[in-house]
Write an enzyme that holds these catalytic residues in place. Structure first.
Site, mmCIF file in Angstrom:
data_model
loop_
_atom_site.group_PDB
_atom_site.id
_atom_site.type_symbol
_atom_site.label_atom_id
_atom_site.label_comp_id
_atom_site.label_asym_id
_atom_site.label_seq_id
_atom_site.Cartn_x
_atom_site.Cartn_y
_atom_site.Cartn_z
ATOM 1 N N SER A 135 0.772 -1.087 0.070
ATOM 2 C CA SER A 135 0.074 0.021 0.069
ATOM 3 C C SER A 135 0.832 1.212 0.066
ATOM 4 O O SER A 135 1.927 1.123 0.459
ATOM 5 C CB SER A 135 -0.781 0.123 1.305
ATOM 6 O OG SER A 135 -0.289 0.226 2.353
ATOM 7 N N ALA B 138 13.192 -0.936 -1.872
ATOM 8 C CA ALA B 138 14.470 -0.941 -2.451
ATOM 9 C C ALA B 138 14.680 -1.654 -3.794
ATOM 10 O O ALA B 138 13.852 -2.250 -4.214
ATOM 11 C CB ALA B 138 15.704 -1.119 -1.605
ATOM 12 N N HIS C 251 15.148 5.158 0.098
ATOM 13 C CA HIS C 251 14.774 3.786 0.811
ATOM 14 C C HIS C 251 13.977 3.572 1.925
ATOM 15 O O HIS C 251 14.427 4.317 2.899
ATOM 16 C CB HIS C 251 16.050 3.140 0.870
ATOM 17 C CG HIS C 251 15.946 1.684 1.275
ATOM 18 N ND1 HIS C 251 17.168 0.825 2.014
ATOM 19 C CD2 HIS C 251 14.920 0.702 1.068
ATOM 20 C CE1 HIS C 251 16.572 -0.432 2.399
ATOM 21 N NE2 HIS C 251 15.333 -0.588 1.809
ATOM 22 N N ASP C 252 12.836 3.258 2.033
ATOM 23 C CA ASP C 252 11.746 3.515 3.016
ATOM 24 C C ASP C 252 12.570 2.877 4.274
ATOM 25 O O ASP C 252 12.253 3.524 5.411
ATOM 26 C CB ASP C 252 10.318 2.340 2.665
ATOM 27 C CG ASP C 252 10.745 1.197 2.365
ATOM 28 O OD1 ASP C 252 11.750 0.534 2.515
ATOM 29 O OD2 ASP C 252 9.720 0.294 1.899
ATOM 30 N N THR C 253 13.278 1.914 4.386
ATOM 31 C CA THR C 253 14.206 1.643 5.486
ATOM 32 C C THR C 253 15.095 2.710 6.130
ATOM 33 O O THR C 253 15.197 3.102 7.092
ATOM 34 C CB THR C 253 14.941 0.333 5.592
ATOM 35 O OG1 THR C 253 13.998 -0.739 5.067
ATOM 36 C CG2 THR C 253 15.291 -0.256 6.832
ATOM 37 N N GLN D 196 1.472 -11.694 6.597
ATOM 38 C CA GLN D 196 0.674 -11.196 5.491
ATOM 39 C C GLN D 196 0.109 -12.274 4.336
ATOM 40 O O GLN D 196 -0.983 -12.066 4.235
ATOM 41 C CB GLN D 196 1.387 -10.133 4.814
ATOM 42 C CG GLN D 196 1.742 -8.886 5.748
ATOM 43 C CD GLN D 196 2.781 -7.911 5.056
ATOM 44 O OE1 GLN D 196 3.396 -8.160 4.073
ATOM 45 N NE2 GLN D 196 2.838 -6.826 5.891
ATOM 46 N N GLY E 140 5.094 -0.444 10.860
ATOM 47 C CA GLY E 140 3.747 -1.050 11.179
ATOM 48 C C GLY E 140 3.659 -2.149 12.087
ATOM 49 O O GLY E 140 2.659 -2.297 12.914
#
Length: 465
Positions: free
Chosen positions: A14, A80, A237-239, A305, A403
């Site tokens: 998402s 990534a 990069h989200d991390t 998930q 999350g």
């Protein structure tokens, strides 16, 4: 007039538009828009639908305008390693493959025919993951060489979206390091390595630090969304963004960025590219201000998930946690086993692993969930041990952000297996880190330490012992 910042945070399942502002010295967040994401099968390949994702990005921008909360600054972060190739007309060449696609099978051996694994790690400090860009490009070279021949530039996914917004190509540092083609010493592309691998050097553009101004919206984008905005590179990069938002001012902190993947590690000021570090499968990904995220990639909540989608009935994650907590099954799986990367059926994969290793086979969905949660806890404990041995430091606490920090049972399991205090939150760490870098660009904070202190004061952090 209040000043708004916008983080567009797109994960594997998402995406969300999060508006941020500083109010009375604290960071305030508002989710303005959310949309689904996921890999789709295109002619037998797992691919990303970038056209739809960009429409969603623009839709979220329109929602900001409609709400009367127009951001002055914005930035996009994503997962990534995945990329697009652009031709001389700036058009995307071929498919935009997702990292779970199987085209990279065997490509590690092709790379190691040219450079051995030990030398590759010594040059890049990056953990071997079969989906790293270095192996994806080898797949392109082997299977679609005409695409590489026609390519004029390579952009990682968030860099491509920034280009669509501004018309300016920038390659952001934290994400670039995950390609396994960047030198931790120079912080630039390892062009000698790229040349040895036979990849066209011209497609790799100059690397820019997080906090770099990309450009303002192109005129046609401004007209469509109804306003102009400065686009700033976050840690794309989200991390990298999530780690920037760890709510502590202490150095040498242990963290888990918990989501689809669990990224567990600490920060170093210099990369550890030793053979021992490689053997432990630890990585040195780039972070804000040229810090190194010394961590291990763990399969994480991807397994939960997946099984959730396979359950006969639909349950919330809270319900799954509650039911799993009451199970007694002792079986443990290796969360990083390749059989869990993209199985046809995750439940069957977990059962098969237990059977293969002579352990009790889970008989129902709750036992499956319990096996996964306990396996994550054990993996975290083993990873802490390795990081402590490599850094020579002891860590008395773990900061869990992202999350997965909302999964109380997993936090309890983590505290139990590791014997460390767990500090959970904030859940929106990736968006917060994205916003922090924009705010640092605009001099809202003196440095990252001050920004992290603001995070600590702005959000609830739960403690588990």
């Amino acid at each position: 007039m209040e000043k708004y910042y916008l983080a567009v945070d797109i994960g594997a399942s998402s995406g969300r538009h999060i508006l941020g502002r500083l109010k009375d010295g604290k960071l305030s967040l508002e989710e303005i828009y959310r949309f689904p994401n996921g890999m789709k099968t295109v002619d037998g390949s797992l691919c990303w639908d970038l056209e739809t994702l960009f429409l969603e990005i623009k839709e979220g921008l329109k929602r900001c305008r409609e709400a009367g909360k127009v951001p002055s600054f914005m930035g996009i972060d994503t997962w990534a390693v995945d990329y697009v190739l652009l031709d001389d007309r700036e058009q995307v060449l071929g498919k935009t493959y997702g990292y779970r696609d199987n085209r990279t099978a065997g490509m590690d051996d092709k790379v190691y025919e040219i450079i051995c694994q030990e030398e590759l790690y010594g040059r890049t400090g990056i953990q071997k993951q079969i989906f790293n860009t270095i192996y994806q490009l080898m797949a392109a070279k082997q299977k679609e060489p005409e695409l590489l021949e026609r390519a004029e530039s390579l952009l990682l996914i968030p860099d491509y979206f920034h280009f669509l917004l501004t018309g300016v190509k920038r390659t952001e540092y934290t994400n670039a390091t995950t390609t396994q083609l960047v030198s931790p010493a120079t912080k630039e592309w390892d062009y000698e390595l790229i040349d040895r691998l036979g990849y066209p050097k011209k497609i790799f553009g100059k690397i820019s630090k997080p906090g770099t101004y990309v450009g303002n919206f192109r005129e046609e984008i401004s007209r469509e969304v109804g306003f102009d905005c400065q686009v700033i590179l976050p840690a794309t990069h989200d991390t990298g963004s999530a780690v920037a938002a760890i709510p502590t001012t202490k150095e040498h902190t242990l963290y888990i960025s918990s989501g689809t993947w669990s990224l567990m590690g600490t920060e170093l000021l210099a990369a550890d590219c030793s053979l021992e570090s490689m053997k432990r499968n630890l990585t040195n990904e780039g972070g804000y201000d040229y810090r190194f995220r010394y961590l291990k990639n763990i399969m994480g909540l991807w397994m939960i998930q997946s099984v959730r989608k396979e359950f006969k009935e639909e349950y919330s994650y809270a319900a799954i946690c509650e039911q799993a907590s009451g199970q007694k099954i002792p079986s443990i799986v290796d969360c990083n086993d390749n059989s869990f990367l993209a199985p046809v059926n995750m439940i069957d994969a977990v059962k098969a692993y237990c059977e293969k290793t002579g352990q009790q086979t889970p008989e129902n969905e709750w036992e499956i969930a319990a096996v996964i949660y306990n396996s994550l806890g054990k993996c975290y404990a083993e990873t802490i041990e390795q990081i402590e041995q490599m850094t020579g430091r002891k860590y008395d606490r773990i900061h869990v952000v992202g999350g997965g920090s909302n999964a109380e049972y997993l936090n309890q399991i983590t505290a139990k297996y590791t014997g460390r205090a767990v500090y959970a939150g904030p859940g929106e760490a990736t968006a917060i880190g994205n916003l922090l870098v924009q705010m640092l660009y605009n001099h809202e904070f003196a440095d990252l330490k001050e920004g992290r202190a603001c995070v600590r004061e702005s959000f609830e952090i739960k403690k588990y012992l």
